[in-house]
Design an enzyme around this catalytic site. Structure first.
Site, PDB file in Angstrom:
ATOM      1  N   HIS A  75       0.800  -1.099   0.044  1.00  0.00           N
ATOM      2  CA  HIS A  75      -0.116   0.007   0.060  1.00  0.00           C
ATOM      3  C   HIS A  75       0.748   1.426   0.024  1.00  0.00           C
ATOM      4  O   HIS A  75       0.618   2.320  -0.759  1.00  0.00           O
ATOM      5  CB  HIS A  75      -0.798   0.128   1.383  1.00  0.00           C
ATOM      6  CG  HIS A  75      -1.670   1.163   1.453  1.00  0.00           C
ATOM      7  ND1 HIS A  75      -1.601   1.938   2.415  1.00  0.00           N
ATOM      8  CD2 HIS A  75      -2.732   1.785   0.637  1.00  0.00           C
ATOM      9  CE1 HIS A  75      -2.353   3.114   2.320  1.00  0.00           C
ATOM     10  NE2 HIS A  75      -3.183   2.927   1.243  1.00  0.00           N
ATOM     11  N   GLU A  78       2.133   1.795  -3.348  1.00  0.00           N
ATOM     12  CA  GLU A  78       0.714   2.381  -4.271  1.00  0.00           C
ATOM     13  C   GLU A  78       0.837   3.792  -4.185  1.00  0.00           C
ATOM     14  O   GLU A  78       0.728   4.610  -5.182  1.00  0.00           O
ATOM     15  CB  GLU A  78      -0.571   1.894  -3.774  1.00  0.00           C
ATOM     16  CG  GLU A  78      -1.567   2.376  -4.398  1.00  0.00           C
ATOM     17  CD  GLU A  78      -2.763   2.365  -3.379  1.00  0.00           C
ATOM     18  OE1 GLU A  78      -3.400   3.447  -3.483  1.00  0.00           O
ATOM     19  OE2 GLU A  78      -3.301   1.358  -2.917  1.00  0.00           O
ATOM     20  N   HIS A  79       0.964   4.556  -2.873  1.00  0.00           N
ATOM     21  CA  HIS A  79       0.983   5.832  -2.628  1.00  0.00           C
ATOM     22  C   HIS A  79       2.020   6.728  -3.395  1.00  0.00           C
ATOM     23  O   HIS A  79       1.937   7.639  -4.272  1.00  0.00           O
ATOM     24  CB  HIS A  79       1.319   6.283  -1.383  1.00  0.00           C
ATOM     25  CG  HIS A  79      -0.358   6.348  -0.661  1.00  0.00           C
ATOM     26  ND1 HIS A  79      -0.605   7.295   0.009  1.00  0.00           N
ATOM     27  CD2 HIS A  79      -0.946   5.235  -0.376  1.00  0.00           C
ATOM     28  CE1 HIS A  79      -1.971   6.942   0.669  1.00  0.00           C
ATOM     29  NE2 HIS A  79      -2.112   5.785   0.422  1.00  0.00           N
ATOM     30  N   GLU A 155      -3.777   7.587   7.503  1.00  0.00           N
ATOM     31  CA  GLU A 155      -4.844   6.810   6.934  1.00  0.00           C
ATOM     32  C   GLU A 155      -5.234   5.739   8.043  1.00  0.00           C
ATOM     33  O   GLU A 155      -6.299   5.638   8.319  1.00  0.00           O
ATOM     34  CB  GLU A 155      -4.434   6.312   5.661  1.00  0.00           C
ATOM     35  CG  GLU A 155      -5.465   5.607   4.764  1.00  0.00           C
ATOM     36  CD  GLU A 155      -5.193   5.209   3.295  1.00  0.00           C
ATOM     37  OE1 GLU A 155      -5.737   4.320   3.166  1.00  0.00           O
ATOM     38  OE2 GLU A 155      -4.145   5.751   3.003  1.00  0.00           O
TER      39      GLU A 155
END
Length: 451
Positions: A75, A78-79, A155
């Site tokens: 993840h 991905e950012h 997040e």
């Protein structure tokens, strides 16, 4: 309890708007598949009703493929892929998509990471050029690492640490999977996320982000031959990774003991009971058991006419909500889940006992054939309406292919659901709903009454 006549009427209402011919013959989307010489798989789904196209690049790498001790790196990467490349500035890709009236985003799950753009069909070449660029040409700085690490930590703070239900769900998964990486949260454990660095991100990128580990799915107003020419031009020139590792995951040992947990948090607004069972996934060429489990979830707790709803909410008044869930699209064993939210004055133990009694009754008495037919007709209707969504179509194929299924499996799935028998559903229930492979969790406030 709703009568069989009322349930049949409900099914007719749900299916209003589709013709009898549509209900009987769902057909198949026009799908073209091919592979580039570097090993990249391409799926093209044509729909010329609107001048819109969606490009998605799916990598066969998700959080379950992360190295131990680096949870959250999939993840995190991905950012980072929205940062600069050799030819694009940080944020330029998304800004270009927006300037062309489109939308873009990305998402990470256990078995995949996907990136997409939805734009006018004449902008497909521009999207391919930019997406292919960041497949191998990302250029990161230490400031990028620090900034995005803070972003993913925040997040997690917002979506998980400040949400008792999310924290409870993490504990349920960690208890269900004794050995498999599905027991580790996709976003990562906070203490490991805090240590993610440049080396971790680039190692995952260089290992998994290559054309021979990717699937390009293009859906919408496109010509397959044009897509092939563009794919060869932009993706076909990227070298394959000759050292791509075999997709090996540690598997579950036999689960031989029921597990229980209680999660207490003063922020809990509504206590509930959650039961999960280890369950088989959809396997290529052998999806029949998964189809039976999906229909079992619909019959038990998929609607206001389901068995748990009728027994626990309408008849016994012991629950304000109940549900059953099964999603078989995963590379390895998934779960079958039951949730019951008790009514006012009903304790968690009473709610759990009522749930167990209702499930046992369902298995003992068998499937109501009229209810099964209603659900099958409803599924026919939803599958027809799903054709109007280029995003949903692309997602359906991408999720399946990155989970080990084939295009043929995706297209066979609707007919397999229609062919499931009452006997197969009960057999699947007896096989999967075993205490030995279960986790039962209570989400409750600090001083909750449990009886």
């Amino acid at each position: 309890m709703l009568s069989r006549t009322l349930r049949a009427a409900a099914g007719a209402i749900l299916c209003a708007g589709i013709s009898a011919a549509q209900a009987q013959d769902l057909g198949k989307e026009p799908v073209t598949t091919f592979s580039l010489e570097n090993g990249m798989d391409v799926v093209v789904v044509e729909d010329h009703r609107a001048p819109v196209v969606q490009q998605m690049v799916w990598y066969r790498a998700g959080s379950a493929d992360e190295p131990k001790g680096q949870s959250g790196v999939a993840h995190f990467l991905e950012h980072l892929l929205f940062k600069a490349t050799e030819t694009m500035a940080a944020g330029e890709l998304s800004a270009t998509v927006a300037a062309n009236g489109g939308q873009d985003n990305a998402f990470t799950s256990y078995d995949y990471t996907a990136y997409f753009q939805r734009v006018a069909s004449d902008r497909l070449e521009l999207m391919m050029r930019m997406e292919a660029d960041r497949m191998r040409n990302i250029r990161l700085t230490e400031n990028d690492i620090v900034t995005e690490r803070d972003v993913i930590l925040e997040e997690r703070n917002q979506r998980t640490d400040n949400n008792p239900r999310a924290l409870f769900g993490e504990q349920m998964n960690a208890s269900q999977y004794l050995n498999h990486r599905y027991g580790v949260p996709i976003i990562g454990w906070r203490h490991e996320m805090e240590e993610l660095d440049m080396e971790d991100a680039l190692s995952f990128y260089q290992t998994y982000y290559s054309p021979n580990n990717a699937i390009l799915v293009v859906s919408g107003d496109v010509d397959p031959e044009e897509v092939k020419q563009l794919a060869e031009k932009y993706y076909g020139v990227i070298p394959a990774n000759p050292d791509l590792p075999e997709r090996y995951r540690a598997q579950e040992p036999p689960q031989t003991s029921a597990r229980r947990l209680t999660f207490k948090d003063p922020r809990v607004a509504q206590p509930y009971v959650h039961r999960s069972y280890l369950a088989p996934e959809r396997d290529p060429g052998a999806q029949e058991k998964a189809a039976a489990l999906y229909l079992l979830s619909e019959l038990l707790g998929g609607s206001t006419t389901s068995h748990l709803t009728e027994r626990l909410q309408f008849e016994q008044k012991k629950a304000v909500w109940s549900g059953a869930f099964y999603n078989g699209t995963s590379l390895d064993d998934t779960t079958f889940d039951l949730i019951v939210v008790p009514a006012e004055g009903v304790g968690l133990q009473e709610a759990e006992d009522a749930m167990d009694a209702a499930v046992a009754e369902f298995i003992r008495e068998g499937v109501d054939p009229e209810e099964l037919n209603r659900i099958k007709m409803q599924l026919r209707a939803s599958q027809i309406y799903a054709r109007d969504n280029v995003d949903g179509i692309a997602n359906r194929y991408g999720r399946a292919l990155t989970s080990g299924l084939t295009v043929e499996d995706v297209q066979a799935w609707p007919d397999l659901l229609q062919a499931v028998t009452e006997e197969q559903i009960i057999a699947a229930a007896k096989e999967v709903l075993r205490p030995e492979a279960s986790v039962t969790g209570w989400l409750m406030r600090d001083q909750e009454v449990t009886q």
